[in-house]
Design a protein around this motif. Sequence first.
Motif, PDB file in Angstrom:
ATOM      1  N   GLN A  24      18.389   3.245   0.742  1.00 16.89           N
ATOM      2  CA  GLN A  24      17.726   2.162   0.399  1.00 16.89           C
ATOM      3  C   GLN A  24      16.462   2.004   1.488  1.00 16.89           C
ATOM      4  N   ALA A  25      16.939   2.111   2.817  1.00 16.55           N
ATOM      5  CA  ALA A  25      15.890   1.933   3.797  1.00 16.55           C
ATOM      6  C   ALA A  25      14.653   3.038   3.487  1.00 16.55           C
ATOM      7  N   ILE A  83       8.014   2.691  -0.627  1.00 12.24           N
ATOM      8  CA  ILE A  83       7.399   1.286  -1.225  1.00 12.24           C
ATOM      9  C   ILE A  83       6.254   1.011  -0.349  1.00 12.24           C
ATOM     10  N   VAL A  84       6.491   0.734   1.022  1.00 13.49           N
ATOM     11  CA  VAL A  84       5.657   0.193   1.977  1.00 13.49           C
ATOM     12  C   VAL A  84       4.391   1.147   2.314  1.00 13.49           C
ATOM     13  N   LYS A  85       4.670   2.495   2.226  1.00  9.53           N
ATOM     14  CA  LYS A  85       3.633   3.227   2.427  1.00  9.53           C
ATOM     15  C   LYS A  85       2.663   3.377   1.358  1.00  9.53           C
ATOM     16  N   ALA A  86       3.118   3.225   0.117  1.00 12.00           N
ATOM     17  CA  ALA A  86       2.437   3.272  -0.897  1.00 12.00           C
ATOM     18  C   ALA A  86       1.684   1.746  -0.968  1.00 12.00           C
ATOM     19  N   GLU A  87       2.096   0.584  -0.419  1.00 12.81           N
ATOM     20  CA  GLU A  87       1.500  -0.524  -0.397  1.00 12.81           C
ATOM     21  C   GLU A  87       0.467  -1.046   0.647  1.00 12.81           C
ATOM     22  N   ALA A  89       6.764  -7.585   7.138  1.00 16.14           N
ATOM     23  CA  ALA A  89       5.985  -8.641   6.491  1.00 16.14           C
ATOM     24  C   ALA A  89       6.068  -8.313   4.953  1.00 16.14           C
ATOM     25  N   LEU A  90       6.295  -7.025   4.536  1.00 17.05           N
ATOM     26  CA  LEU A  90       6.234  -6.671   3.421  1.00 17.05           C
ATOM     27  C   LEU A  90       7.650  -6.621   2.439  1.00 17.05           C
ATOM     28  N   ILE A 113       9.712  -5.957  -1.341  1.00 10.23           N
ATOM     29  CA  ILE A 113      11.134  -5.037  -1.396  1.00 10.23           C
ATOM     30  C   ILE A 113      11.922  -5.923  -1.988  1.00 10.23           C
ATOM     31  N   GLN A 114      12.328  -7.192  -1.945  1.00  9.27           N
ATOM     32  CA  GLN A 114      13.294  -8.020  -2.557  1.00  9.27           C
ATOM     33  C   GLN A 114      13.275  -7.870  -4.004  1.00  9.27           C
TER      34      GLN A 114
END
Length: 109
Positions: free
Chosen positions: A66-67, A73-77, A86-87, A92-93
Amino acid sequence: VELVVVDNGSTQSLDGLRRRWPDLRLVVEGEKGAAAARNRGVAETTAPLLFFLDSDCLPARDWLSQAFRAVKIVKAEGPSVDQLGALVVSSIQGVPGITRTLTCPIVSL
């Protein structure tokens, strides 16, 4: 995946840990505190991503997968994984399958 455990004053024997995971790298940090232990762990590895887990954390079986999913996800955003803190709250939630905030920090070197 490289596993580094930093013993920061444990009173328990770590022999069982060594036997169970012979490839585990166990180092001792004499300066007390989470920051000193994490800094020692960082110094002991050249891995591009670091996932910290404290001794009072009991991760879910899929915590690491999951990490990694959260990192993707963060790399995409965002422009860097360093923005994960921050993200997590904003992105993520709300992702199906990630049921709680990642409580252990992820750092990109």
